[in-house]
Each structure stands twice: as structure tokens, then as C-alpha cells.
Write a protein that holds these residues in place. Sequence first.
Motif, PDB file in Angstrom:
ATOM      1  N   ALA A  63     -52.761  30.054  26.400  1.00 19.30           N
ATOM      2  CA  ALA A  63     -51.860  30.993  27.055  1.00 19.30           C
ATOM      3  C   ALA A  63     -52.249  32.427  26.719  1.00 19.30           C
ATOM      4  O   ALA A  63     -52.066  33.328  27.525  1.00 19.30           O
ATOM      5  N   ASP A  64     -52.792  32.648  25.491  1.00 22.66           N
ATOM      6  CA  ASP A  64     -53.177  33.994  25.069  1.00 22.66           C
ATOM      7  C   ASP A  64     -54.260  33.865  24.008  1.00 22.66           C
ATOM      8  O   ASP A  64     -54.299  32.896  23.249  1.00 22.66           O
ATOM      9  N   ILE A  65     -55.132  34.875  23.977  1.00 22.58           N
ATOM     10  CA  ILE A  65     -56.208  34.878  22.997  1.00 22.58           C
ATOM     11  C   ILE A  65     -56.447  36.304  22.525  1.00 22.58           C
ATOM     12  O   ILE A  65     -56.379  37.248  23.325  1.00 22.58           O
ATOM     13  N   GLU A  66     -56.666  36.458  21.228  1.00 16.63           N
ATOM     14  CA  GLU A  66     -56.973  37.762  20.649  1.00 16.63           C
ATOM     15  C   GLU A  66     -58.183  37.592  19.744  1.00 16.63           C
ATOM     16  O   GLU A  66     -58.239  36.674  18.929  1.00 16.63           O
ATOM     17  N   ALA A  67     -59.158  38.485  19.898  1.00 20.60           N
ATOM     18  CA  ALA A  67     -60.378  38.417  19.090  1.00 20.60           C
ATOM     19  C   ALA A  67     -60.364  39.514  18.034  1.00 20.60           C
ATOM     20  O   ALA A  67     -60.058  40.667  18.319  1.00 20.60           O
ATOM     21  N   LEU A  68     -60.683  39.129  16.806  1.00 22.48           N
ATOM     22  CA  LEU A  68     -60.833  40.071  15.705  1.00 22.48           C
ATOM     23  C   LEU A  68     -62.243  39.900  15.153  1.00 22.48           C
ATOM     24  O   LEU A  68     -62.592  38.823  14.672  1.00 22.48           O
ATOM     25  N   MET A  69     -63.043  40.946  15.252  1.00 25.18           N
ATOM     26  CA  MET A  69     -64.409  40.857  14.765  1.00 25.18           C
ATOM     27  C   MET A  69     -64.480  41.297  13.312  1.00 25.18           C
ATOM     28  O   MET A  69     -63.925  42.329  12.937  1.00 25.18           O
ATOM     29  N   THR A  70     -65.170  40.504  12.506  1.00 19.66           N
ATOM     30  CA  THR A  70     -65.337  40.841  11.094  1.00 19.66           C
ATOM     31  C   THR A  70     -66.320  41.993  10.962  1.00 19.66           C
ATOM     32  O   THR A  70     -67.444  41.918  11.450  1.00 19.66           O
ATOM     33  N   VAL A  71     -65.888  43.055  10.304  1.00 21.32           N
ATOM     34  CA  VAL A  71     -66.761  44.194  10.024  1.00 21.32           C
ATOM     35  C   VAL A  71     -67.409  43.999   8.657  1.00 21.32           C
ATOM     36  O   VAL A  71     -68.601  44.175   8.486  1.00 21.32           O
ATOM     37  N   ALA A  72     -66.598  43.611   7.662  1.00 24.74           N
ATOM     38  CA  ALA A  72     -67.120  43.375   6.316  1.00 24.74           C
ATOM     39  C   ALA A  72     -66.182  42.424   5.596  1.00 24.74           C
ATOM     40  O   ALA A  72     -64.973  42.452   5.799  1.00 24.74           O
ATOM     41  N   THR A  73     -66.740  41.584   4.743  1.00 23.79           N
ATOM     42  CA  THR A  73     -65.952  40.738   3.865  1.00 23.79           C
ATOM     43  C   THR A  73     -65.962  41.403   2.500  1.00 23.79           C
ATOM     44  O   THR A  73     -67.005  41.485   1.853  1.00 23.79           O
ATOM     45  N   LEU A  74     -64.818  41.891   2.086  1.00 23.45           N
ATOM     46  CA  LEU A  74     -64.733  42.646   0.846  1.00 23.45           C
ATOM     47  C   LEU A  74     -64.422  41.781  -0.361  1.00 23.45           C
ATOM     48  O   LEU A  74     -64.753  42.138  -1.489  1.00 23.45           O
ATOM     49  N   TYR A  75     -63.782  40.642  -0.118  1.00 25.63           N
ATOM     50  CA  TYR A  75     -63.428  39.752  -1.227  1.00 25.63           C
ATOM     51  C   TYR A  75     -63.368  38.339  -0.684  1.00 25.63           C
ATOM     52  O   TYR A  75     -62.732  38.090   0.338  1.00 25.63           O
ATOM     53  N   ASP A  76     -64.044  37.417  -1.334  1.00 27.31           N
ATOM     54  CA  ASP A  76     -64.060  36.019  -0.890  1.00 27.31           C
ATOM     55  C   ASP A  76     -64.180  35.144  -2.124  1.00 27.31           C
ATOM     56  O   ASP A  76     -65.274  34.934  -2.631  1.00 27.31           O
ATOM     57  N   ASP A  77     -63.058  34.681  -2.636  1.00 29.21           N
ATOM     58  CA  ASP A  77     -63.062  33.879  -3.846  1.00 29.21           C
ATOM     59  C   ASP A  77     -62.024  32.786  -3.700  1.00 29.21           C
ATOM     60  O   ASP A  77     -60.829  33.062  -3.680  1.00 29.21           O
ATOM     61  N   GLU A  78     -62.476  31.545  -3.582  1.00 24.84           N
ATOM     62  CA  GLU A  78     -61.557  30.431  -3.416  1.00 24.84           C
ATOM     63  C   GLU A  78     -61.190  29.780  -4.736  1.00 24.84           C
ATOM     64  O   GLU A  78     -60.461  28.806  -4.749  1.00 24.84           O
ATOM     65  N   SER A  79     -61.688  30.303  -5.843  1.00 24.74           N
ATOM     66  CA  SER A  79     -61.396  29.654  -7.122  1.00 24.74           C
ATOM     67  C   SER A  79     -59.961  29.926  -7.535  1.00 24.74           C
ATOM     68  O   SER A  79     -59.389  30.969  -7.234  1.00 24.74           O
ATOM     69  N   LEU A  80     -59.385  28.958  -8.232  1.00 25.46           N
ATOM     70  CA  LEU A  80     -58.014  29.084  -8.711  1.00 25.46           C
ATOM     71  C   LEU A  80     -58.011  29.546 -10.157  1.00 25.46           C
ATOM     72  O   LEU A  80     -58.916  29.222 -10.919  1.00 25.46           O
ATOM     73  N   PRO A  81     -56.979  30.256 -10.567  1.00 24.64           N
ATOM     74  CA  PRO A  81     -56.886  30.694 -11.962  1.00 24.64           C
ATOM     75  C   PRO A  81     -56.442  29.533 -12.857  1.00 24.64           C
ATOM     76  O   PRO A  81     -55.265  29.360 -13.117  1.00 24.64           O
ATOM     77  N   LEU A  82     -57.390  28.723 -13.285  1.00 26.63           N
ATOM     78  CA  LEU A  82     -57.074  27.527 -14.080  1.00 26.63           C
ATOM     79  C   LEU A  82     -57.134  27.835 -15.561  1.00 26.63           C
ATOM     80  O   LEU A  82     -58.027  28.387 -16.076  1.00 26.63           O
TER      81      LEU A  82
END
Length: 151
Positions: free
Chosen positions: A132-151
Motif C-alpha cells: 500500500a505504501d513504501i518509503e526508502a531510506l538510504m544508508t549514508v554511514a553506519t556509525l555503530y554496529d554492535d550486536e554483543s550483549l553486556p554479559l
Amino acid sequence: MLDDIDRRLLRQMQADPTLTAADLAARAGVSALKAQRRLGRLHEQGILTGQHAVINWRALGYGVTVSLRITLDKTQARAFDDFLTAARGIAEVTEIQTFLGRVDVRLSVIARDMRHYQQIYRDSILALPHMADIEALMTVATLYDDESLPL
């Protein structure tokens, strides 16, 4: 749910997933046998679901990343199922997420360049059913990417 040994093993795995079982055990301060038993239990409990490769798509020539936020026509009974089945068939779609709210689905799409993205968009994305609707967001930069958990 997790004790100190489990947390130490998981911390070490997050820090370096390429460690051998013996190295992982040594860094966590337990025997190799104990580490193997603990990791087996974490797998059985569904806490560890496997290991995967993290691919640097840019190094493979994919310089464009686009996030598409899509609202579906929910008057169609099979809108979600049909859409998800079709979206899984697009090779350049690297992630599919569903949401509650105005936006129903988010697709992550990679492309070599803008021309390639336009081709994917016209030939594959716009052919997806029940949008019904679509919106595009283009990535300019990835500033932080950390999937680790504080264990």
C-alpha cells in the motif's frame, strides 16, 4: 538463567567467534570438557543458535544499502504471507523484519550502485504483492554496529 561460567563463555565467543573450543575454555577459565558441555546446553536451550559469517558487502562490490519501510494492504487475507514469500525470493534482500504499527515490514536491500538499485527496485521490489505504501531510506554511514550483549 545464566551463571558466571556461561557468561564468561558467551563473552569470549562474542569477542572472538573464531576461537577453538580449547582456546575458548582457557580464556573462560574452565576445562575444555566443561566448556563443551556448557556450550551444548546453551545450544539445547536455544540461547546459542549457531555461528554465522559477517560479510562485508562493500568488499564484494555492494556499495549501496537501502532500508525499505513498507505498509501492506491488510484488506487482503494473505497479504503478509504472499509478500514475505515473494520478498524472500529477491537475492539482494538481506534482512526482513515485521513490525506493529503503521509500517508492517522493513526490507534491507543491497546493490552494487544506484543503477543496480534502480533495477532491483523497478523489477523486483515494485512487483511485490499487496504493498500500500513504501518509503526508502538510504544508508549514508553506519556509525555503530554492535550486536554483543553486556554479559
